[in-house]
Design a protein around this motif. Sequence first.
Motif, mmCIF file in Angstrom:
data_model
loop_
_atom_site.group_PDB
_atom_site.id
_atom_site.type_symbol
_atom_site.label_atom_id
_atom_site.label_comp_id
_atom_site.label_asym_id
_atom_site.label_seq_id
_atom_site.Cartn_x
_atom_site.Cartn_y
_atom_site.Cartn_z
ATOM 1 N N PHE A 106 1.780 -2.706 -2.530
ATOM 2 C CA PHE A 106 1.103 -3.335 -3.670
ATOM 3 C C PHE A 106 1.657 -2.809 -4.986
ATOM 4 O O PHE A 106 2.006 -3.575 -5.876
ATOM 5 N N ASP A 156 1.900 -4.606 3.678
ATOM 6 C CA ASP A 156 1.491 -6.017 3.614
ATOM 7 C C ASP A 156 2.080 -6.640 2.360
ATOM 8 O O ASP A 156 2.644 -5.947 1.512
ATOM 9 N N ILE A 197 -4.760 -4.984 7.186
ATOM 10 C CA ILE A 197 -5.218 -5.561 5.918
ATOM 11 C C ILE A 197 -5.314 -7.082 6.034
ATOM 12 O O ILE A 197 -4.297 -7.752 6.288
ATOM 13 N N GLN A 199 -5.377 -10.729 4.732
ATOM 14 C CA GLN A 199 -4.885 -11.467 3.586
ATOM 15 C C GLN A 199 -5.386 -12.912 3.677
ATOM 16 O O GLN A 199 -6.300 -13.206 4.452
ATOM 17 N N GLY A 225 -7.677 -7.217 1.792
ATOM 18 C CA GLY A 225 -6.721 -7.167 0.688
ATOM 19 C C GLY A 225 -6.700 -8.487 -0.059
ATOM 20 O O GLY A 225 -7.499 -9.380 0.203
ATOM 21 N N GLY A 226 -5.750 -8.586 -0.991
ATOM 22 C CA GLY A 226 -5.553 -9.846 -1.696
ATOM 23 C C GLY A 226 -6.700 -10.239 -2.592
ATOM 24 O O GLY A 226 -6.830 -11.394 -2.988
ATOM 25 N N MET A 256 -9.970 -3.230 -0.986
ATOM 26 C CA MET A 256 -8.949 -2.511 -1.726
ATOM 27 C C MET A 256 -8.970 -2.828 -3.222
ATOM 28 O O MET A 256 -9.048 -3.977 -3.621
ATOM 29 N N GLY A 257 -8.949 -1.740 -4.030
ATOM 30 C CA GLY A 257 -8.802 -1.915 -5.474
ATOM 31 C C GLY A 257 -10.079 -2.264 -6.199
ATOM 32 O O GLY A 257 -10.045 -2.666 -7.361
ATOM 33 N N CYS A 277 -10.693 2.512 -6.637
ATOM 34 C CA CYS A 277 -10.388 1.818 -7.890
ATOM 35 C C CYS A 277 -10.030 2.843 -8.967
ATOM 36 O O CYS A 277 -10.614 3.926 -9.021
ATOM 37 N N MET A 279 -10.617 2.292 -11.972
ATOM 38 C CA MET A 279 -11.515 2.002 -13.104
ATOM 39 C C MET A 279 -12.175 3.249 -13.678
ATOM 40 O O MET A 279 -12.026 3.551 -14.863
ATOM 41 N N ARG A 282 -9.344 5.738 -15.083
ATOM 42 C CA ARG A 282 -8.538 5.169 -16.179
ATOM 43 C C ARG A 282 -9.419 4.884 -17.403
ATOM 44 O O ARG A 282 -9.062 5.228 -18.529
HETATM 45 O O1 LIG Z 1 -3.913 -6.721 -0.750
HETATM 46 C C1 LIG Z 1 -3.686 -5.530 -1.040
HETATM 47 N N1 LIG Z 1 -2.895 -4.774 -0.239
HETATM 48 C C2 LIG Z 1 -2.615 -3.481 -0.538
HETATM 49 N N2 LIG Z 1 -3.097 -2.868 -1.606
HETATM 50 C C3 LIG Z 1 -3.904 -3.565 -2.475
HETATM 51 C C4 LIG Z 1 -4.369 -2.936 -3.629
HETATM 52 C C5 LIG Z 1 -5.142 -3.662 -4.529
HETATM 53 N N3 LIG Z 1 -5.651 -3.325 -5.738
HETATM 54 C C6 LIG Z 1 -6.269 -4.445 -6.187
HETATM 55 N N4 LIG Z 1 -6.860 -4.568 -7.369
HETATM 56 C C7 LIG Z 1 -6.742 -3.489 -8.340
HETATM 57 C C8 LIG Z 1 -7.507 -3.952 -9.553
HETATM 58 N N5 LIG Z 1 -7.502 -2.853 -10.507
HETATM 59 C C9 LIG Z 1 -8.793 -2.879 -11.226
HETATM 60 C C10 LIG Z 1 -8.792 -1.808 -12.300
HETATM 61 O O2 LIG Z 1 -7.677 -1.982 -13.175
HETATM 62 C C11 LIG Z 1 -6.414 -1.931 -12.507
HETATM 63 C C12 LIG Z 1 -6.340 -2.999 -11.432
HETATM 64 N N6 LIG Z 1 -6.196 -5.461 -5.305
HETATM 65 C C13 LIG Z 1 -5.470 -5.008 -4.257
HETATM 66 C C14 LIG Z 1 -5.031 -5.641 -3.110
HETATM 67 C C15 LIG Z 1 -4.228 -4.911 -2.218
#
Ligand SMILES: O=c1[nH]cnc2cc3nc(NCCN4CCOCC4)[nH]c3cc12
Length: 382
Positions: A106, A156, A197, A199, A225-226, A256-257, A277, A279, A282
């Motif tokens: 990612f 992935d 993961i 998708q 994910g995704g 994730m995320g 995250c 969040m 940061r």
């Molecule tokens: O499908 C995924 N596969 C492997 N890792 C991930 C990491 C991921 N991280 C996010 N979103 C991160 C969103 N953050 C929110 C705070 O500000 C930065 C971005 N979506 C994600 C999807 C995937």
Amino acid sequence: NLTSAGNGVAQPAFAFATSAIDGRARTGLITTAHGQIRTPAFMPVGTAATVKAMYPAQVKQLGADVVLGNTYHLMLRPGAERVARLGGLHQFMNWPHPILTDSGGFQLMSLSKLRKITEKGVTFQSHIDGARYELTPERSIEIQGLLGADIQMQLDECVRMPCAREEADRAMQLSLRWAERSKAAFGALPGQGLFGIVQGADVPELRVESARKLIDIGFHGYAVGGLAVGEPQDVMLAMLDVVTPILPADRPRYLMGVGTPDDLVESVRRGVDMFDCVMPTRAGRHGLAYTRHGKVNLKNARHAEDTRPLDEASPCEASSAWSRAYLHHLVKSGEILGMMLLTWNNLAYYQELMAGMRAAIAAGRLDDFIAETKDGWARGEA
Ligand SMILES: O=c1[nH]cnc2cc3nc(NCCN4CCOCC4)[nH]c3cc12
């Protein structure tokens, strides 16, 4: 279920057990080689082998059982083989508790240069020094093994949204083939688990196909994910409504995320067990505080002479022992202590929220807890 790691020391096998159920939400316990993880769990992000502006002991004291390490960053610097020579990530960063590493896929898509995806894997140039790398499912698992992660992730391909159905299908199918290769390459030391993961973007049929085929391959846990890639929250939640009911109830589910406090409560309600995250950390470095009364932007001049702390009722010193006026001054001055105190406050609040949800699920009152929590955010400043 103990297994011997060959050195005669009994090592716990990777395991997950749920305890309380409240609707689709549940509490559970993940057992790993480096200790247990209480779920629902929020994992602070420790990108380059550090949770930025925090001491490891402080992160643990706040209630975090597990932290996330980023494979993309660590493979570039200091390098996976070097971390292994130095005893592995737990020893390197002095975090003797569970660590989850992502696959690197990612972040390389958003940070590296000149990247190229093929059936074999991804080739890219380091954003640090332009050196060329190839990351395949096999190499990603090898790197995560060298780091010594207790939970490892398949490689992935995550597509941003909005995206065409054909593109979502192509990336989902590739991710399934990489899931098989990741599992074949996974060494499964005692207490280590590998997660697949799911998708499929915002297309229910693709999400269902991805989940079902991952379950056929078989993993210790399943990530969704995704998501959190630009879609509105209702689309993210709609995909959880499609996916979590068909994932096995006896395996952890990791979104994730994600995300904001509101994302966390709405996703726990829909059966998610694990989150990560950037969040809270940061935002803390940029002057934003998360509190039970909602968000407080300490850059705002209205705080300049406000003698109140962020939350005098909080058990966390960062929230109760310094005035908003002082925090405003630190943030405006770009002082390091400002980043430290707000990161500390934010991680404390995220862990307080997770602990509150775990207790509410155990008491069968998650919906009430969420309503009370949202009311606190809406009411704002006490
Ligand atoms: O499908 C995924 N596969 C492997 N890792 C991930 C990491 C991921 N991280 C996010 N979103 C991160 C969103 N953050 C929110 C705070 O500000 C930065 C971005 N979506 C994600 C999807 C995937």
